[in-house]
Write a protein that holds these residues in place. Structure first.
Motif, PDB file in Angstrom:
ATOM      1  N   ALA A   1       0.856  -1.156   0.214  1.00  0.00           N
ATOM      2  CA  ALA A   1       0.122   0.082   0.138  1.00  0.00           C
ATOM      3  C   ALA A   1       1.004   1.284   0.079  1.00  0.00           C
ATOM      4  CB  ALA A   1      -0.747   0.145   1.446  1.00  0.00           C
ATOM      5  N   GLU A   2       0.257   2.353  -0.668  1.00  0.00           N
ATOM      6  CA  GLU A   2       1.082   3.453  -0.675  1.00  0.00           C
ATOM      7  C   GLU A   2       0.749   4.414   0.466  1.00  0.00           C
ATOM      8  OE1 GLU A   2       0.855   4.686  -5.189  1.00  0.00           O
ATOM      9  OE2 GLU A   2      -0.729   3.468  -4.474  1.00  0.00           O
ATOM     10  N   LEU A   3      -0.564   4.062   1.021  1.00  0.00           N
ATOM     11  CA  LEU A   3      -1.073   4.888   2.038  1.00  0.00           C
ATOM     12  C   LEU A   3      -1.847   3.875   3.175  1.00  0.00           C
ATOM     13  CD1 LEU A   3      -2.873   8.394   1.833  1.00  0.00           C
ATOM     14  CD2 LEU A   3      -3.311   6.696   3.603  1.00  0.00           C
ATOM     15  N   THR A   4      -1.562   3.931   4.256  1.00  0.00           N
ATOM     16  CA  THR A   4      -1.795   2.933   5.161  1.00  0.00           C
ATOM     17  C   THR A   4      -2.492   3.833   6.377  1.00  0.00           C
ATOM     18  OG1 THR A   4      -0.356   1.170   4.887  1.00  0.00           O
ATOM     19  CG2 THR A   4      -1.439   1.210   7.110  1.00  0.00           C
ATOM     20  N   PHE A   5      -3.821   3.159   6.730  1.00  0.00           N
ATOM     21  CA  PHE A   5      -4.512   3.895   8.023  1.00  0.00           C
ATOM     22  C   PHE A   5      -4.064   2.785   9.166  1.00  0.00           C
ATOM     23  CE2 PHE A   5      -6.967   5.829   4.801  1.00  0.00           C
ATOM     24  CZ  PHE A   5      -7.043   7.347   5.294  1.00  0.00           C
ATOM     25  N   VAL A   6      -3.841   2.993  10.218  1.00  0.00           N
ATOM     26  CA  VAL A   6      -3.848   2.359  11.521  1.00  0.00           C
ATOM     27  C   VAL A   6      -4.575   2.712  12.713  1.00  0.00           C
ATOM     28  CG1 VAL A   6      -2.010   1.716  13.323  1.00  0.00           C
ATOM     29  CG2 VAL A   6      -1.148   2.142  11.158  1.00  0.00           C
ATOM     30  N   THR A   7      -5.704   1.773  12.763  1.00  0.00           N
ATOM     31  CA  THR A   7      -6.811   2.043  13.466  1.00  0.00           C
ATOM     32  C   THR A   7      -6.873   0.718  14.393  1.00  0.00           C
ATOM     33  OG1 THR A   7      -8.458   0.995  11.931  1.00  0.00           O
ATOM     34  CG2 THR A   7      -8.282   3.076  11.410  1.00  0.00           C
ATOM     35  N   VAL A   8      -5.975   1.046  15.433  1.00  0.00           N
ATOM     36  CA  VAL A   8      -6.079   0.076  16.549  1.00  0.00           C
ATOM     37  C   VAL A   8      -6.127   0.554  17.699  1.00  0.00           C
ATOM     38  CG1 VAL A   8      -4.486  -1.444  15.120  1.00  0.00           C
ATOM     39  CG2 VAL A   8      -3.516   0.136  16.503  1.00  0.00           C
ATOM     40  N   PRO A   9      -6.597  -0.252  19.018  1.00  0.00           N
ATOM     41  CA  PRO A   9      -6.654   0.470  20.137  1.00  0.00           C
ATOM     42  C   PRO A   9      -5.046   0.688  20.676  1.00  0.00           C
ATOM     43  CG  PRO A   9      -7.922  -1.758  20.090  1.00  0.00           C
ATOM     44  CD  PRO A   9      -7.110  -1.630  18.769  1.00  0.00           C
ATOM     45  N   TYR A  10      -5.166   1.619  21.513  1.00  0.00           N
ATOM     46  CA  TYR A  10      -3.849   2.166  21.980  1.00  0.00           C
ATOM     47  C   TYR A  10      -3.258   1.196  22.844  1.00  0.00           C
ATOM     48  CZ  TYR A  10      -0.577   5.115  24.588  1.00  0.00           C
ATOM     49  OH  TYR A  10       0.766   5.485  25.161  1.00  0.00           O
ATOM     50  N   ALA A  11      -3.814   0.232  23.496  1.00  0.00           N
ATOM     51  CA  ALA A  11      -3.056  -1.114  24.078  1.00  0.00           C
ATOM     52  C   ALA A  11      -2.145  -1.696  23.095  1.00  0.00           C
ATOM     53  CB  ALA A  11      -3.915  -1.942  24.847  1.00  0.00           C
ATOM     54  N   GLY A  12      -2.724  -1.683  22.029  1.00  0.00           N
ATOM     55  CA  GLY A  12      -1.656  -2.783  20.853  1.00  0.00           C
ATOM     56  C   GLY A  12      -1.055  -1.854  19.957  1.00  0.00           C
ATOM     57  N   GLN A  13      -0.951  -0.550  20.008  1.00  0.00           N
ATOM     58  CA  GLN A  13      -0.504   0.388  18.971  1.00  0.00           C
ATOM     59  C   GLN A  13       1.060   0.018  18.731  1.00  0.00           C
ATOM     60  OE1 GLN A  13       0.334   4.513  19.727  1.00  0.00           O
ATOM     61  NE2 GLN A  13      -0.368   5.169  17.564  1.00  0.00           N
ATOM     62  N   ALA A  14       1.653   0.205  19.921  1.00  0.00           N
ATOM     63  CA  ALA A  14       3.198   0.161  19.894  1.00  0.00           C
ATOM     64  C   ALA A  14       3.471  -1.246  19.197  1.00  0.00           C
ATOM     65  CB  ALA A  14       3.689   0.485  21.117  1.00  0.00           C
ATOM     66  N   ASP A  15       3.156  -2.235  19.726  1.00  0.00           N
ATOM     67  CA  ASP A  15       3.426  -3.458  19.326  1.00  0.00           C
ATOM     68  C   ASP A  15       2.957  -3.806  17.674  1.00  0.00           C
ATOM     69  OD1 ASP A  15       4.624  -4.545  21.512  1.00  0.00           O
ATOM     70  OD2 ASP A  15       2.713  -6.018  22.231  1.00  0.00           O
ATOM     71  N   ILE A  16       2.047  -3.280  17.469  1.00  0.00           N
ATOM     72  CA  ILE A  16       1.833  -3.253  15.700  1.00  0.00           C
ATOM     73  C   ILE A  16       2.885  -2.316  14.995  1.00  0.00           C
ATOM     74  CG2 ILE A  16       0.091  -2.115  14.055  1.00  0.00           C
ATOM     75  CD1 ILE A  16      -1.172  -4.444  15.092  1.00  0.00           C
ATOM     76  N   TYR A  17       3.133  -1.396  15.629  1.00  0.00           N
ATOM     77  CA  TYR A  17       4.309  -0.614  14.703  1.00  0.00           C
ATOM     78  C   TYR A  17       5.736  -1.122  14.796  1.00  0.00           C
ATOM     79  CZ  TYR A  17       1.457   3.530  13.571  1.00  0.00           C
ATOM     80  OH  TYR A  17       0.601   4.374  13.055  1.00  0.00           O
ATOM     81  N   ARG A  18       5.752  -1.793  15.874  1.00  0.00           N
ATOM     82  CA  ARG A  18       6.955  -2.636  16.040  1.00  0.00           C
ATOM     83  C   ARG A  18       7.103  -3.919  14.930  1.00  0.00           C
ATOM     84  NH1 ARG A  18       6.408  -2.595  21.363  1.00  0.00           N
ATOM     85  NH2 ARG A  18       7.518  -0.621  22.194  1.00  0.00           N
ATOM     86  N   SER A  19       6.023  -4.488  14.782  1.00  0.00           N
ATOM     87  CA  SER A  19       5.807  -5.803  14.031  1.00  0.00           C
ATOM     88  C   SER A  19       5.847  -5.388  12.701  1.00  0.00           C
ATOM     89  CB  SER A  19       4.577  -6.622  14.485  1.00  0.00           C
ATOM     90  OG  SER A  19       3.390  -5.877  13.848  1.00  0.00           O
TER      91      SER A  19
END
Lengths: 241, 241
Positions: free
Chosen positions: B78-96
């Protein structure tokens, strides 16, 4: 006294505006006196208060119900007081008025802790120790005085422009529903304005910084008075529950 | 790739939505695919992503340009990604996802650090170490990825209700004007929606907590999807200066 207002015996509450010589307070004063609400513009100096009252009469009409007084006397004679002062002076103002509030008075604080208070930018805010400028004010008010915070998204320019209805919602927060409704009744006298109950006083932590966002938006788009409307409902005002 | 879009050779950017199985991400996915924007719904599990893509087709039409993929593959394509996750999981998602972002990708983060992340109330927020959830995300993104934050005042319900235009402004902030405009171009494809440039990424400190105010307002007035419009201008979008 407010019971008499409710019963239609008195026309309205009497309002004081501490900081009414400044742009925001003056704009609010003019909107209220045009609506027939008696307003006392408060200032640290009697002559500045009277000068602002004269300007308000010039804008609103020679018979507009507005006068000027030093802050302590303005506050002592009002059932409802707006405090519209810069954050740098807010705590001192509340300390100086500590012995002058009538029992049961309603205070509506409009302060935003802009970083300009310490030489910073108006698009940035400080984080007050109590969480918000309003909660700092709460800590400096006698227990019997009821505090509401609001008007952070309403700028002086559209308030002062009497030719146009106010295209803005007034976001209020506070821990006393009656006090919010009392401020809301005044908001409803301003053409175009609606008020929204945004929750407890601690919501001021979120509402106050909105001033900085709107200043940023004003600069980006070359505006003077961007504001906020809430969507999801046509009428706001006092919640049914 | 975006040059080709601009030139009209490609119809649009390709969009991924990490967290697209949740209400907010799903609502956004549906609005975008209805507008003809190709969307990949991302999830940690391939089957959940495909299930959500199926639901999106059910809502938007069988030929709607939507598919599902595990988050890393969704983001990589994707050229453009929305990240729409709960805050509790946000950092882990970005790390992954650290090794999967295409160079120059635009990310729009919609996270609000609601206190629910630590068992608190949805009308209260946490204060992330970096100042905002978006700035925490920034710290976890490769340098070449451009971050925008927004959509904090747009709730899932009105997004999902395709019968009605969206009565809401999308408040965006970020340090890259082109990236904000790229997200804004997508916003403009949603009927009724406008976007406003609210300033640098640090403005997310003020915009993110607005979610908590609107949840408070929803509860007080018995609503599901209150939102925000800015006043002071009829058209917003990219500032002229």
């Amino acid at each position: 006294m407010r019971g008499l207002v409710r019963a239609g015996i008195l026309p309205t509450v009497t309002v004081a505006i501490v900081g009414g010589t400044g742009d925001e307070g003056f704009g609010l004063a003019v909107r209220l006196v045009v609506a027939g609400v008696p307003v006392t513009i408060g200032s640290r100096a009697q002559d500045r208060a009277e000068e602002a009252a004269g300007r308000a009469r010039a804008a609103a009409g020679a018979d507009a119900p507005v006068d000027g007084a030093e802050n302590p006397r303005a506050v002592a004679g009002a059932e409802l007081t707006f405090v519209t002062v810069p954050y740098a002076g807010q705590a001192d103002i509340y300390r100086s008025l500590k012995d002058h509030w009538p029992e049961g008075a309603v205070v509506c604080d409009t302060t935003t802790p802009l970083a300009t208070a310490v030489g910073g930018r108006p698009t940035q805010v400080l984080r007050p120790w109590h969480g918000s400028a309003a909660e700092q004010a709460r800590a400096l008010l006698p227990e019997g005085v009821r505090l509401v915070a609001g008007f952070h998204t309403v700028s002086a320019e559209p308030l002062t422009d009497l030719e146009e209805p106010l295209d803005a919602d007034v976001l209020l927060c506070g821990d006393d529903p009656e006090a919010k409704a009392a401020v809301g009744e005044l908001v409803e006298r301003i053409p175009g304005a609606r008020w929204v109950d945004c929750g407890p006083l601690s919501m001021a932590r979120i509402l106050e910084p909105l001033t900085a966002v709107l200043i940023s938006v004003n600069r980006a788009y070359g505006l003077e008075g961007s504001g906020v409307r809430l969507t999801g409902r046509d009428a706001w005002g006092r919640p049914a529950r």
